[in-house]
Design a protein around this motif. Structure first.
Motif, PDB file in Angstrom:
ATOM      1  N   TRP A 105      -4.804  10.389   9.900  1.00 26.59           N
ATOM      2  CA  TRP A 105      -6.094  10.245   9.207  1.00 26.59           C
ATOM      3  C   TRP A 105      -5.865   9.938   7.728  1.00 26.59           C
ATOM      4  O   TRP A 105      -6.488   9.039   7.164  1.00 26.59           O
ATOM      5  CB  TRP A 105      -6.944  11.506   9.347  1.00 26.59           C
ATOM      6  CG  TRP A 105      -8.334  11.308   8.823  1.00 26.59           C
ATOM      7  CD1 TRP A 105      -9.429  10.871   9.520  1.00 26.59           C
ATOM      8  CD2 TRP A 105      -8.770  11.479   7.462  1.00 26.59           C
ATOM      9  NE1 TRP A 105     -10.515  10.755   8.681  1.00 26.59           N
ATOM     10  CE2 TRP A 105     -10.144  11.124   7.411  1.00 26.59           C
ATOM     11  CE3 TRP A 105      -8.142  11.888   6.293  1.00 26.59           C
ATOM     12  CZ2 TRP A 105     -10.891  11.175   6.235  1.00 26.59           C
ATOM     13  CZ3 TRP A 105      -8.882  11.933   5.110  1.00 26.59           C
ATOM     14  CH2 TRP A 105     -10.232  11.588   5.088  1.00 26.59           C
ATOM     15  N   LEU A 106      -4.972  10.670   7.116  1.00 32.55           N
ATOM     16  CA  LEU A 106      -4.711  10.464   5.691  1.00 32.55           C
ATOM     17  C   LEU A 106      -4.074   9.104   5.419  1.00 32.55           C
ATOM     18  O   LEU A 106      -4.466   8.400   4.479  1.00 32.55           O
ATOM     19  CB  LEU A 106      -3.815  11.583   5.146  1.00 32.55           C
ATOM     20  CG  LEU A 106      -4.482  12.942   4.951  1.00 32.55           C
ATOM     21  CD1 LEU A 106      -3.431  14.016   4.686  1.00 32.55           C
ATOM     22  CD2 LEU A 106      -5.484  12.901   3.798  1.00 32.55           C
ATOM     23  N   THR A 107      -3.101   8.733   6.214  1.00 30.56           N
ATOM     24  CA  THR A 107      -2.395   7.475   5.946  1.00 30.56           C
ATOM     25  C   THR A 107      -3.222   6.250   6.313  1.00 30.56           C
ATOM     26  O   THR A 107      -2.842   5.127   5.969  1.00 30.56           O
ATOM     27  CB  THR A 107      -1.027   7.427   6.655  1.00 30.56           C
ATOM     28  OG1 THR A 107      -1.201   7.667   8.053  1.00 30.56           O
ATOM     29  CG2 THR A 107      -0.084   8.473   6.079  1.00 30.56           C
ATOM     30  N   ASP A 108      -4.331   6.451   6.991  1.00 33.20           N
ATOM     31  CA  ASP A 108      -5.255   5.340   7.229  1.00 33.20           C
ATOM     32  C   ASP A 108      -5.970   4.924   5.939  1.00 33.20           C
ATOM     33  O   ASP A 108      -6.538   3.832   5.872  1.00 33.20           O
ATOM     34  CB  ASP A 108      -6.300   5.716   8.284  1.00 33.20           C
ATOM     35  CG  ASP A 108      -5.797   5.484   9.704  1.00 33.20           C
ATOM     36  OD1 ASP A 108      -4.767   4.797   9.861  1.00 33.20           O
ATOM     37  OD2 ASP A 108      -6.438   5.991  10.648  1.00 33.20           O
ATOM     38  N   ILE A 109      -5.951   5.784   4.938  1.00 30.26           N
ATOM     39  CA  ILE A 109      -6.543   5.455   3.640  1.00 30.26           C
ATOM     40  C   ILE A 109      -5.550   4.585   2.879  1.00 30.26           C
ATOM     41  O   ILE A 109      -4.397   4.985   2.671  1.00 30.26           O
ATOM     42  CB  ILE A 109      -6.842   6.732   2.828  1.00 30.26           C
ATOM     43  CG1 ILE A 109      -7.773   7.656   3.606  1.00 30.26           C
ATOM     44  CG2 ILE A 109      -7.462   6.369   1.478  1.00 30.26           C
ATOM     45  CD1 ILE A 109      -7.937   9.029   2.961  1.00 30.26           C
ATOM     46  N   LYS A 110      -5.963   3.417   2.480  1.00 30.71           N
ATOM     47  CA  LYS A 110      -5.077   2.499   1.776  1.00 30.71           C
ATOM     48  C   LYS A 110      -4.524   3.162   0.518  1.00 30.71           C
ATOM     49  O   LYS A 110      -5.273   3.714  -0.294  1.00 30.71           O
ATOM     50  CB  LYS A 110      -5.830   1.223   1.400  1.00 30.71           C
ATOM     51  CG  LYS A 110      -4.958   0.165   0.747  1.00 30.71           C
ATOM     52  CD  LYS A 110      -5.766  -1.088   0.423  1.00 30.71           C
ATOM     53  CE  LYS A 110      -4.901  -2.134  -0.272  1.00 30.71           C
ATOM     54  NZ  LYS A 110      -5.691  -3.348  -0.630  1.00 30.71           N
ATOM     55  N   GLY A 111      -3.209   3.131   0.360  1.00 30.86           N
ATOM     56  CA  GLY A 111      -2.561   3.720  -0.804  1.00 30.86           C
ATOM     57  C   GLY A 111      -2.039   5.127  -0.562  1.00 30.86           C
ATOM     58  O   GLY A 111      -1.364   5.689  -1.427  1.00 30.86           O
TER      59      GLY A 111
END
Length: 233
Positions: free
Chosen positions: A134-140
């Motif tokens: 979930w977190l790494t789906d956020i760009k950056g």
């Protein structure tokens, strides 16, 4: 030096014990309260601070974090801030425009997921892999940033591989020298016992700072003598 194939849970535990003998035991600093509930806002603060810490020294991270939280009263104000103003506020952390955009994008993702709250408490109910996804789906947001948030805030078994952990792990043969940072996360996540994820992370950082530095390492210590085969040994 050991090769990755030679590292198993038993050898990792021995490394942890040897590092503990050299550097003292590590106590958990998880944000979970006495009953195991995470502070609702702590995860978001950790996420923002870890974004600030990307590719910069700890002291500059601290200064940027203080400047950020002194200027804005809450996460909503940070998300709504003029991006140029936000970038100027955190400039000491380096890459200010990129980090300002990442912070606001991450805050928006959290708010949208929760229906308006700036809390990552929902991650606590997920297993480590799904929470990290979930977190790494956020760009950056890469594996290191996600692992820091999940391990430090929620006590999940996610090994954060910073520059010290990666360097020492490769010199000790835990991780192949050619492995990418992403691959290093995967390898260490598979071989390190869950309960040692946080203490071993801290101990490897201590060792990297105190002895196994990038340049001119001080290899005259029992841990390096046992596990390391770098040019200084």
């Amino acid at each position: 030096m050991s090769t990755p194939a030679e590292w198993d849970e038993s050898r990792v535990r021995q490394l942890h014990d040897d590092l503990t003998d050299l550097h003292e035991a590590v106590e958990s600093t998880s944000a979970h309260g006495a009953e195991g509930d995470p502070d609702p806002g702590e995860g978001v603060r950790q996420l923002v601070t870890t974004i600030l810490s990307q590719n910069v020294a700890d002291e500059n991270t601290r200064r940027a974090s203080e400047s950020l939280f002194e200027r804005y009263e809450d996460f909503a104000a940070i998300e709504a801030a003029d991006q140029d103003e936000l970038a100027e506020t955190i400039r000491v952390a380096g890459l200010p425009n990129q980090k300002a955009e990442r912070i606001q994008r991450a805050l928006a993702a959290v708010r949208e997921e929760t229906g308006g709250a700036y809390s990552l408490a929902f991650l606590d109910a997920m297993d480590a892999d799904n929470a990290k996804a979930w977190l790494t789906d956020i760009k950056g947001i890469g594996p290191k940033t996600a692992s820091v948030v999940l391990n430090f805030t929620f006590g999940k078994p996610t090994m954060a591989v910073d520059t010290h952990v990666e360097r020492v792990s490769k010199r000790f043969g835990l991780v192949p020298e050619s492995a990418s940072n992403q691959r290093a996360h995967e390898i260490l996540g598979a071989v390190v016992p869950d309960e040692l994820t946080y203490p071993l992370h801290v101990l490897l950082i201590r060792h990297g700072r105190s002895y196994c530095s990038a340049r001119n390492p001080d290899c005259a210590n029992p841990v390096c003598e046992t596990y390391c085969d770098c040019e200084g040994c």
